[in-house]
Scaffold this motif. Structure first.
Motif, PDB file in Angstrom:
ATOM      1  N   ASN A 853       0.848  -1.244  -0.038  1.00  0.00           N
ATOM      2  CA  ASN A 853       0.059  -0.025  -0.130  1.00  0.00           C
ATOM      3  C   ASN A 853       0.802   1.146   0.034  1.00  0.00           C
ATOM      4  N   ILE A 854       0.506   2.007  -1.040  1.00  0.00           N
ATOM      5  CA  ILE A 854       1.196   3.438  -0.904  1.00  0.00           C
ATOM      6  C   ILE A 854       0.244   4.639  -0.761  1.00  0.00           C
ATOM      7  N   SER A 855       0.424   5.396   0.174  1.00  0.00           N
ATOM      8  CA  SER A 855      -0.701   6.400   0.345  1.00  0.00           C
ATOM      9  C   SER A 855      -0.145   7.913   0.448  1.00  0.00           C
ATOM     10  N   LEU A 856      -0.686   8.656   0.284  1.00  0.00           N
ATOM     11  CA  LEU A 856      -0.322  10.120   0.180  1.00  0.00           C
ATOM     12  C   LEU A 856      -1.581  10.895   1.115  1.00  0.00           C
ATOM     13  N   TYR A 857      -1.105  11.335   2.190  1.00  0.00           N
ATOM     14  CA  TYR A 857      -2.079  12.004   3.087  1.00  0.00           C
ATOM     15  C   TYR A 857      -1.773  13.459   2.904  1.00  0.00           C
ATOM     16  N   ASN A 858      -2.907  14.143   2.611  1.00  0.00           N
ATOM     17  CA  ASN A 858      -2.758  15.666   2.176  1.00  0.00           C
ATOM     18  C   ASN A 858      -2.004  16.113   1.138  1.00  0.00           C
ATOM     19  N   ALA A 859      -2.515  15.200   0.038  1.00  0.00           N
ATOM     20  CA  ALA A 859      -1.679  15.144  -1.292  1.00  0.00           C
ATOM     21  C   ALA A 859      -1.280  16.304  -1.764  1.00  0.00           C
ATOM     22  N   TYR A 860      -2.213  17.442  -1.789  1.00  0.00           N
ATOM     23  CA  TYR A 860      -1.718  18.665  -2.435  1.00  0.00           C
ATOM     24  C   TYR A 860      -1.271  19.759  -1.339  1.00  0.00           C
ATOM     25  N   ASN A 861      -1.014  19.167  -0.204  1.00  0.00           N
ATOM     26  CA  ASN A 861      -0.281  19.912   0.902  1.00  0.00           C
ATOM     27  C   ASN A 861      -0.990  21.078   1.341  1.00  0.00           C
ATOM     28  N   ALA A 862      -2.378  20.879   1.683  1.00  0.00           N
ATOM     29  CA  ALA A 862      -3.126  22.009   2.096  1.00  0.00           C
ATOM     30  C   ALA A 862      -2.657  22.616   3.485  1.00  0.00           C
TER      31      ALA A 862
END
Length: 900
Positions: A853-862
């Motif tokens: 599993n590969i995840s991005l939390y807050n993908a656009y860095n808000a």
């Protein structure tokens, strides 16, 4: 002449009667004189008639309507003809009459019998593991009546005698049908086979108490498959984060696992682990929860229309059930990520008799950071969870479940100076829960569950100082240590019954007793002096002498799920409770009513009313969950919180694979607590009753949801429009004027999507948007002089009014600046939005399944505000500037999972 004619007619009539009686008697003598020897096997009516006619010379007369339902089997010797006919037609709706050499067959003329009813009951289990399935559907296609399995996999359905065709179905399993003639009470235990079809995933399932067709409204089941797929911080799947994506649920601080449901506070959520309340569900200061997804079997959220068996909180019930364990095979899951590693094992202890399930999770930030720390500064933090369960089957009527949970957070810090001075502190907090549940089936209509449980939540902190000084004449060693602990301990007993007296009624009733032992806090300190002569002077001080508080809580309830006609269903219930504390008893009578009206096949309307009472409060001032938050009971001064909630909704299922819902609600709350102006809580409950005020609260909102439940792409979008405020007595908080609740957010949008790209790759994403909550920001400065002794019990605190941390007091007069606030919650935070993305790469191996599993939390860095604080302008010190603080930017993560 007429008289002679009459006499002659009478004589002829008597003579004719005698002749008829003679012939009838003679015919009967001849019929009974006929004896038959005959052997037939699986003969038809036509074959039987032919053999009788050949043997006796009689002929049959009957029409096409005369049929038999069973084949004819005979083996008789010299049996009279009437007895042969009686044996053949005794179980058929056929009557016969002998007339001369003819046998007349006719359909029996009978009055319609009263239809008898019988009950079908049993368990529905997984065909591979024998684990019970909660909420499986059972439908009879002939009577169009249905039932579902209870939290222990048991079902009961009453149907008229005759043909029955039951269909057993459950999400992710192959539907199974059973056709038979119902002639007596019947037990059918069903094992459903896993169909392994990922392309049809129901996001929000349609079970007895959740979904569009359920009588309850505001009830949502969160499938474990969806919990594991929702992208989250550091790839750590979390039950609470999945619940936050439901309409009507607020997250509180960005990234935290807190729940603010329909205008309520976190302590207004009743969170149950296998039926036992959990008082602290947070890890890592509220950013993760204590529930390990691998140990969870089912999660159900109730945010309105609460079933009568639940009580004690105002805003929601979150019912978490854990896995029972595989009774046939051994298997498990191992997972390693950036934050934690975990392992889950299950299998039979005695095959088809006793099973176990154990799950362990631990974080390892302390291990990773240790090599990079300087020698004179050492910090450590970790948390762990342990779930264990044993399931034993005595018989089909009797089962026993033993469950245990233990979880803890640990934080420590130590500083060593070059002058033989050591300073250190530590904190530990966590839960221990042990429960035993016994299921017993008295008969096919009455099911019982008995639960005995122990629950202990404990927070401890300690601080110490070690100082060694020496000179030519003397060496002195000073040791100082302080210890503080608080918590709550429960012992409980619960007895629940499921009773199905009639097809249109499903009754639940029960009673319970809960003994609370509150320990608000105990603080002790110890000083030891050691000289060259090794003379120890050891003194212990009890800084806080808060006695333990005992409380008794007794409950009883009854609810009836009833069907009134083909279109209307009702769930009516009553919950009674009594809470006794400090020689004061509080009683509450809480009616519950919900109704569903089926306008058409695809359109349903629902309405509900619920009254709730709450007897415990959580003292907290910080914007994030802290272990220093304390649970306290109602007192003689502080009354129980109460709420009345009204809800109305409409549901549409006319598009295949889609469900649409619209719900509106209004909630009125009484005796809600807020801190008075200028005071707050941090770590000490001393005098807490004088720091708070009781007031009124109200919350209203509209929730829309559209969800796609079938196909390779599934998910939902929801929108919530809501408002929540508080009001206190004139002259009190905010001078008696209404003010918005701190998590009053007008708009909230959740979008969740899962897509099965190939058999090996699936994608998931969630996007959230919500307008900001409120905060109290100082507008003017003033100078205050604190008199001698005006300390805060040695603790600093987070100001509930001003949104900043103030230092601890001391025993000397101090002059400081304070801020003046004209209105409570006068500042609204900016809106927050965030996109989380996750992708799973699945590969079957020789012994199981491998998942990356590969995840991005807050993908656009808000840069969303975790909290805001007051500052001053660099150019103008008198100008107030509001600044935000963000702690969760873009965070990538990966997790490796192996299932075997």
């Amino acid at each position: 002449m007429k008289k002679g004619y009459a006499a002659q007619s009478l004589s002829r009539t008597i003579l004719l009667t005698v002749v008829i009686l003679f012939y009838v008697t003679q015919a009967h003598t001849q019929n009974t004189a006929v004896h038959i020897s005959l052997k037939l096997k699986d003969a038809t009516l036509k074959e039987f008639v032919k053999r009788i006619e050949e043997s006796t010379g009689y002929s049959f007369i009957y029409g096409e309507e005369i049929v038999i339902t069973q084949k004819i089997n005979l083996n008789v010797k010299e049996m009279p003809l009437p007895e042969v006919l009686d044996n053949v037609f005794k179980n058929e709706s056929i009557s016969y009459r002998l007339s001369g050499k003819h046998i007349l067959l006719q359909k029996k003329k009978t009055t319609k019998p009263v239809s008898r009813k019988f009950t079908i009951s049993g368990y529905v289990t997984d065909g591979t593991s024998s684990e019970t399935l909660i909420g499986a559907n059972i439908i009879d296609s002939h009577q169009n009546q249905g039932s579902t399995t209870n939290p222990y996999g048991f079902y009961s359905i009453t149907l008229p005698a005759g043909k029955a065709e039951l269909r057993f179905s459950y999400l992710g399993y192959t539907t199974e049908q059973h056709s038979f003639v119902l002639q007596k009470d019947t037990v059918i235990n069903v094992q459903l086979a896993d169909n392994n079809q990922l392309q049809e995933v129901v996001i929000i399932s349609d079970k007895a108490e959740a979904g569009a067709r359920a009588t309850q409204m505001g009830a949502i089941e969160i499938p474990t498959l969806q919990i594991n797929k929702v992208p989250s911080i550091l790839g750590e799947a979390d039950v609470m984060k999945a619940i936050q994506l439901m309409p009507g649920v607020q997250a509180g601080v960005d990234g935290s696992a807190g729940l603010y449901i329909r205008g309520g506070s976190p302590d207004q959520n009743l969170i149950l682990l296998d039926g036992t309340p959990v008082y602290n569900v947070d890890h890592m200061f509220g950013f993760f929860s204590v529930f390990t997804p691998e140990a969870v079997k089912k999660v159900t959220l109730f945010k309105s229309s609460f079933p009568a068996r639940f009580g004690g909180r105002l805003s929601s019930v979150i019912d978490v059930r854990t896995n029972d364990g595989d009774m046939k095979n051994y298997h498990g899951t191992f997972s390693i990520g950036l934050l934690t590693s975990k392992i889950n094992l299950e299998g039979p202890i005695v095959k088809d008799k006793t099973s176990f399930n154990i799950s362990v999770r631990r974080s390892y930030l302390d291990l990773l950071a240790k090599p990079f720390m300087p020698d004179d500064e050492k910090y450590s933090y970790y948390f762990y969870d342990l779930n264990a369960k044993v399931n034993h089957k005595f018989s089909d009527r009797s089962r026993l479940f033993l469950s245990a949970y233990n979880g803890k957070d640990h934080f420590s810090a130590q500083y060593d100076s070059n002058t033989d001075y050591t300073d250190g502190s530590g904190m530990d907090w966590g839960n221990t829960i042990v429960s035993a549940r016994w299921n017993y089936i008295f008969n096919n209509r009455l099911f019982s569950n008995t639960t005995v449980a122990y629950n202990n939540y404990l927070f401890t902190t300690n601080a110490y100082t070690y100082n060694q000084t020496s000179n030519a004449n003397e060496s002195m060693v000073n040791r100082y240590s302080a210890n503080y602990h608080s918590g709550i301990r429960d012992w409980s007993y619960q007895l629940d019954f499921d009773y199905n007296p009639l097809p249109a009624h499903h009754i639940k009733f029960g009673t319970g007793y809960l003994y609370h032992r509150f320990r608000p806090e105990v603080m002790t300190s110890k000083i030891a002096d050691l000289s060259n002569h090794q003379v120890e002077r050891d003194t212990t001080y009890h800084n806080i002498n808060n006695s333990r508080i005992s409380a008794h809580e007794v409950t009883a309830y009854a609810e009836d799920e009833m069907k009134i006609g083909p279109l209307l269903r009702l769930n009516a219930g009553l919950h009674l409770s009594m809470f006794h504390v400090q020689q004061q008893s509080y009683f509450s009578l809480q009616p519950r009513l919900s109704a569903r009206y089926q306008v058409s096949k695809d359109i349903a309307l629902k309405a509900s009313y619920t009254k709730m009472s709450q007897y415990v409060h959580l003292l907290s001032s910080t914007p994030i969950a802290m272990p220093t938050d304390l649970w306290v009971p109602v007192t003689q001064k502080i009354k129980p919180m109460r709420s009345h909630q009204y809800a109305l909704g409409g549901y549409y299922t006319g598009i295949r694979g889609w469900e649409f819902s619209l719900e509106g609600y209004y909630k009125d709350m009484r005796n809600v607590l807020e801190y008075k102006e200028g005071v707050s809580f941090f770590g000490s409950s001393a005098g807490w009753e004088n720091k708070v005020e009781m007031g009124k609260g109200r919350s209203a909102g509209i929730e829309l949801m559209a969800q796609k439940t079938m196909g390779k792409t599934t998910g939902w979008i929801s929108y919530t429009l809501s408002k929540s405020d508080r009001k206190f007595a004139k002259g009190g908080i905010n001078n008696g004027e209404r003010f918005p609740y701190k998590y009053d957010r007008r708009h909230n949008i959740n979008l969740t999507v899962s897509h099965q790209l190939t058999d090996r790759i699936d994608l998931s994403a969630s996007w959230v948007f919500y307008t900001g909550g409120t905060s109290t920001i100082p507008e003017e400065k003033t100078t205050i002089i604190r008199p001698e002794g005006s300390s805060n019990s040695g603790f600093g605190g987070w100001s509930a009014d001003y949104g900043y941390y103030y230092p601890s007091g001391n025993n000397t007069p101090t002059v400081s600046e304070a801020s003046y606030v004209e209105q409570r919650n006068n500042y609204r935070l900016p809106a927050s939005h965030r996109l989380n993305i996750g992708v799973n790469f699945n590969k079957k191996t020789k012994h199981g399944m491998r998942i990356w599993n590969i995840s991005l939390y807050n993908a656009y860095n808000a840069m969303n505000p975790t909290f805001v604080y007051r500052s001053t302008s660099k150019n103008n010190s008198d100008k107030v500037v509001i600044k935000k603080y963000t702690i969760l930017p873009l965070i990538p993560s990966f997790t490796y999972t192996y299932k075997f």
